[in-house]
Design a protein around this motif. Structure first.
Motif, mmCIF file in Angstrom:
data_model
loop_
_atom_site.group_PDB
_atom_site.id
_atom_site.type_symbol
_atom_site.label_atom_id
_atom_site.label_comp_id
_atom_site.label_asym_id
_atom_site.label_seq_id
_atom_site.Cartn_x
_atom_site.Cartn_y
_atom_site.Cartn_z
ATOM 1 N N LEU A 189 -9.666 74.246 -57.272
ATOM 2 C CA LEU A 189 -8.421 73.507 -57.471
ATOM 3 C C LEU A 189 -8.532 72.089 -56.921
ATOM 4 O O LEU A 189 -7.868 71.173 -57.414
ATOM 5 C CB LEU A 189 -7.254 74.255 -56.827
ATOM 6 C CG LEU A 189 -6.949 75.627 -57.457
ATOM 7 C CD1 LEU A 189 -5.725 76.249 -56.804
ATOM 8 C CD2 LEU A 189 -6.748 75.504 -58.962
ATOM 9 N N ALA A 190 -9.375 71.902 -55.917
ATOM 10 C CA ALA A 190 -9.637 70.546 -55.427
ATOM 11 C C ALA A 190 -10.320 69.720 -56.522
ATOM 12 O O ALA A 190 -9.997 68.539 -56.718
ATOM 13 C CB ALA A 190 -10.508 70.591 -54.172
ATOM 14 N N TYR A 191 -11.241 70.345 -57.251
ATOM 15 C CA TYR A 191 -11.910 69.620 -58.326
ATOM 16 C C TYR A 191 -10.931 69.313 -59.454
ATOM 17 O O TYR A 191 -10.989 68.229 -60.076
ATOM 18 C CB TYR A 191 -13.089 70.433 -58.863
ATOM 19 C CG TYR A 191 -14.026 69.626 -59.735
ATOM 20 C CD1 TYR A 191 -15.006 68.817 -59.174
ATOM 21 C CD2 TYR A 191 -13.924 69.660 -61.123
ATOM 22 C CE1 TYR A 191 -15.863 68.074 -59.969
ATOM 23 C CE2 TYR A 191 -14.776 68.930 -61.926
ATOM 24 C CZ TYR A 191 -15.747 68.137 -61.344
ATOM 25 O OH TYR A 191 -16.581 67.391 -62.132
ATOM 26 N N GLU A 192 -10.013 70.233 -59.717
ATOM 27 C CA GLU A 192 -8.975 69.970 -60.718
ATOM 28 C C GLU A 192 -8.150 68.758 -60.300
ATOM 29 O O GLU A 192 -7.852 67.872 -61.120
ATOM 30 C CB GLU A 192 -8.077 71.192 -60.877
ATOM 31 C CG GLU A 192 -6.978 71.008 -61.928
ATOM 32 C CD GLU A 192 -6.048 72.204 -62.012
ATOM 33 O OE1 GLU A 192 -5.690 72.588 -63.137
ATOM 34 O OE2 GLU A 192 -5.664 72.742 -60.949
ATOM 35 N N LEU A 193 -7.785 68.698 -59.018
ATOM 36 C CA LEU A 193 -7.019 67.556 -58.508
ATOM 37 C C LEU A 193 -7.838 66.275 -58.591
ATOM 38 O O LEU A 193 -7.310 65.213 -58.955
ATOM 39 C CB LEU A 193 -6.601 67.825 -57.063
ATOM 40 C CG LEU A 193 -5.775 66.734 -56.372
ATOM 41 C CD1 LEU A 193 -4.473 66.468 -57.128
ATOM 42 C CD2 LEU A 193 -5.479 67.131 -54.923
ATOM 43 N N PHE A 194 -9.122 66.360 -58.273
ATOM 44 C CA PHE A 194 -10.031 65.215 -58.403
ATOM 45 C C PHE A 194 -10.017 64.668 -59.829
ATOM 46 O O PHE A 194 -9.889 63.457 -60.049
ATOM 47 C CB PHE A 194 -11.442 65.650 -57.999
ATOM 48 C CG PHE A 194 -12.554 64.798 -58.533
ATOM 49 C CD1 PHE A 194 -12.802 63.548 -58.011
ATOM 50 C CD2 PHE A 194 -13.359 65.256 -59.577
ATOM 51 C CE1 PHE A 194 -13.846 62.762 -58.503
ATOM 52 C CE2 PHE A 194 -14.390 64.490 -60.076
ATOM 53 C CZ PHE A 194 -14.634 63.232 -59.536
ATOM 54 N N GLU A 195 -10.134 65.557 -60.799
ATOM 55 C CA GLU A 195 -10.116 65.113 -62.195
ATOM 56 C C GLU A 195 -8.786 64.453 -62.553
ATOM 57 O O GLU A 195 -8.755 63.420 -63.249
ATOM 58 C CB GLU A 195 -10.366 66.301 -63.126
ATOM 59 C CG GLU A 195 -11.790 66.822 -63.092
ATOM 60 C CD GLU A 195 -12.047 67.847 -64.179
ATOM 61 O OE1 GLU A 195 -13.082 67.731 -64.866
ATOM 62 O OE2 GLU A 195 -11.216 68.765 -64.355
ATOM 63 N N GLN A 196 -7.697 65.018 -62.083
ATOM 64 C CA GLN A 196 -6.378 64.456 -62.384
ATOM 65 C C GLN A 196 -6.187 63.087 -61.750
ATOM 66 O O GLN A 196 -5.736 62.142 -62.408
ATOM 67 C CB GLN A 196 -5.290 65.422 -61.895
ATOM 68 C CG GLN A 196 -5.219 66.726 -62.663
ATOM 69 C CD GLN A 196 -4.352 67.770 -61.974
ATOM 70 O OE1 GLN A 196 -3.916 67.588 -60.831
ATOM 71 N NE2 GLN A 196 -4.088 68.883 -62.653
ATOM 72 N N LYS A 197 -6.538 62.980 -60.487
ATOM 73 C CA LYS A 197 -6.292 61.726 -59.753
ATOM 74 C C LYS A 197 -7.149 60.572 -60.274
ATOM 75 O O LYS A 197 -6.699 59.430 -60.329
ATOM 76 C CB LYS A 197 -6.555 61.929 -58.262
ATOM 77 C CG LYS A 197 -5.624 62.916 -57.578
ATOM 78 C CD LYS A 197 -4.261 62.326 -57.273
ATOM 79 C CE LYS A 197 -4.261 61.499 -56.021
ATOM 80 N NZ LYS A 197 -2.883 61.038 -55.665
ATOM 81 N N PHE A 198 -8.392 60.887 -60.654
ATOM 82 C CA PHE A 198 -9.261 59.811 -61.119
ATOM 83 C C PHE A 198 -9.133 59.563 -62.621
ATOM 84 O O PHE A 198 -9.824 58.704 -63.175
ATOM 85 C CB PHE A 198 -10.709 60.075 -60.708
ATOM 86 C CG PHE A 198 -10.958 59.715 -59.271
ATOM 87 C CD1 PHE A 198 -11.202 58.398 -58.907
ATOM 88 C CD2 PHE A 198 -10.896 60.676 -58.282
ATOM 89 C CE1 PHE A 198 -11.405 58.057 -57.588
ATOM 90 C CE2 PHE A 198 -11.088 60.350 -56.949
ATOM 91 C CZ PHE A 198 -11.344 59.028 -56.603
ATOM 92 N N ALA A 199 -8.218 60.282 -63.258
ATOM 93 C CA ALA A 199 -7.908 60.011 -64.662
ATOM 94 C C ALA A 199 -6.649 59.169 -64.793
ATOM 95 O O ALA A 199 -6.332 58.707 -65.895
ATOM 96 C CB ALA A 199 -7.729 61.318 -65.436
ATOM 97 N N ASP A 200 -5.920 58.947 -63.680
ATOM 98 C CA ASP A 200 -4.674 58.188 -63.806
ATOM 99 C C ASP A 200 -4.963 56.689 -63.862
ATOM 100 O O ASP A 200 -6.085 56.229 -63.626
ATOM 101 C CB ASP A 200 -3.671 58.555 -62.709
ATOM 102 C CG ASP A 200 -4.068 58.056 -61.321
ATOM 103 O OD1 ASP A 200 -4.928 57.155 -61.213
ATOM 104 O OD2 ASP A 200 -3.497 58.563 -60.334
ATOM 105 N N GLU A 201 -3.935 55.931 -64.189
ATOM 106 C CA GLU A 201 -4.126 54.503 -64.471
ATOM 107 C C GLU A 201 -4.636 53.735 -63.258
ATOM 108 O O GLU A 201 -5.477 52.841 -63.378
ATOM 109 C CB GLU A 201 -2.794 53.899 -64.956
ATOM 110 C CG GLU A 201 -2.918 52.442 -65.370
ATOM 111 C CD GLU A 201 -1.609 51.890 -65.933
ATOM 112 O OE1 GLU A 201 -1.531 50.672 -66.134
ATOM 113 O OE2 GLU A 201 -0.671 52.690 -66.164
ATOM 114 N N ARG A 202 -4.131 54.076 -62.081
ATOM 115 C CA ARG A 202 -4.549 53.358 -60.876
ATOM 116 C C ARG A 202 -6.058 53.471 -60.673
ATOM 117 O O ARG A 202 -6.750 52.461 -60.458
ATOM 118 C CB ARG A 202 -3.817 53.933 -59.662
ATOM 119 C CG ARG A 202 -4.177 53.271 -58.344
ATOM 120 C CD ARG A 202 -3.592 54.035 -57.167
ATOM 121 N NE ARG A 202 -3.750 53.340 -55.912
ATOM 122 C CZ ARG A 202 -3.491 53.873 -54.728
ATOM 123 N NH1 ARG A 202 -3.037 55.121 -54.653
ATOM 124 N NH2 ARG A 202 -3.661 53.166 -53.623
#
Length: 367
Positions: A235-248
């Motif tokens: 789930l940490a990797y899922e969060l990693f993918e989400q956070k580094f896919a956002d615009e910022r």
């Protein structure tokens, strides 16, 4: 024939050794592991240095010189550990160059005594960075509440950081935000952000040790044992993918920044009932680091079954594990807070043991 460690590298996993000693450097063992075991980095901590110093005659000359110069314990530790990290960084420099600075990294930790002091952490991170004086060093800063602003400030001046002692998804999200804020700060100051590297060390086996203890001995609990650590990391990797896919994050990467890679730490199996490569083969995902004690590294090389990505297709199962843990009465927020507090305390104990080891060595050194 391709070895399991080579297969890990093919799948995008960087293998870092969770150990360092002067003996390992001087004998060529570290350089050999780069070739034979696909090692591309090294991590250290106070426990590792305490063990190396208590058993290694290779430190006697330096300890004698420091004693003759009137060095106190903290100065001696600083000189000895930074010398080892500098030498290891030189051994790994070809890997650093070959990977454009992604790997070939050696980590050294700020004193655990400073884990709850932001300003002191920042000051020591600067001191370690300047003393080691190698572009492939990473300064380890714990992911405590006080550590988060220190991470931002240190990255903001271009210092590469290994964020350690991460247990919860909530804290991991804060760590990623602290990293991004640091890159933004560096960008605003005109620092070359392409040269900043960071990893976020997410601890695994300690989670299972605590959760398994709380689950007790029921049949339902038995089916959940050994599941929490891997599920949490997935789930940490899922969060990693989400956070580094956002615009910022994407805008910073477009400007030259690198992503902060997830690093799986505490991957030595503590329960002998579990497969000894479990925290390696079950956490294969591109763009990750797995830092292994030598025993785990050898087991992986010998019989690790690397079948490809074992993370990204298993998010639903990981969420289901947490639903079942909640149904079983496990307060996971309490688990991770306890583990963070214990992690800091254990490193402080190890730091004091390191101080005692060096104090004894200084006292016994011929002058």
């Amino acid at each position: 024939m391709t070895t399991p460690t080579a297969r890990l590298v093919e799948e995008g996993v960087s293998i870092w050794l969770d150990d360092l000693s002067r003996q390992r450097i001087m004998t060529g063992n570290l350089a050999d592991l780069v070739v034979t075991r696909n090692i591309s980095g090294v991590t250290t901590n106070p426990t590792i240095f305490a063990g190396a110093l208590s058993q290694g005659e290779s430190y006697l000359t330096q300890v004698g010189a420091l004693a003759a110069d009137g060095a106190d314990v903290d100065r001696a530790i600083f000189e000895i550990t930074t010398d080892d990290v500098r030498a290891a960084a030189d051994v790994l420099r070809p890997v650093f160059d070959a990977t454009n600075g992604v790997d070939g990294r050696v980590s050294i930790e700020v004193s655990p005594d400073l884990a709850h002091d932001t300003d002191a952490t920042i000051a020591e991170a600067h001191k370690l960075w300047e003393r080691v004086d190698r572009p492939n060093v990473l300064i380890k800063i714990p992911a405590t509440k006080a550590g988060l602003p220190a991470i931002t400030e240190v990255i903001g001046v271009g210092i590469s950081v290994n964020v350690t002692l991460i247990f919860s998804l909530e804290r991991y999200g804060e760590v990623i935000d602290a990293y991004l804020a640091g890159v933004e700060k560096a960008q605003a100051a005109g620092v070359d952000i392409s040269g900043i590297q960071s990893v976020a060390s997410f601890f695994v086996s300690r989670v299972d040790s605590e959760v398994d203890k709380r689950l007790g001995g029921s049949d339902a609990a038995a089916d959940l044992k050994g599941k929490a650590g891997i599920a949490n990391a997935r789930l940490a990797y899922e969060l990693f993918e989400q956070k580094f896919a956002d615009e910022r994050a994407r805008s910073l990467v477009t400007a030259g920044a690198t992503v902060q890679r997830p690093l799986w730490a505490s991957t030595g199996v503590k329960d002998p009932a579990y497969p000894d490569t479990m925290y390696v083969t079950e956490l294969v995902a591109p763009g990750t680091v797995n830092t292994m004690p030598e025993k785990t590294l050898d087991a992986t090389f010998d019989h690790g079954d690397v079948t490809g990505d074992t993370v990204t297709g298993n998010y639903a199962d990981a969420h289901a594990v947490f639903d079942r843990l909640a149904d079983a009465g496990i307060d996971f927020a309490d688990v991770t807070q306890l583990l963070e507090d214990e992690g800091v305390d254990k490193f402080i104990v190890s730091w004091h043991e390191l101080q005692d080891t060096v104090r004894t060595a200084l006292d016994e050194a011929p002058r």
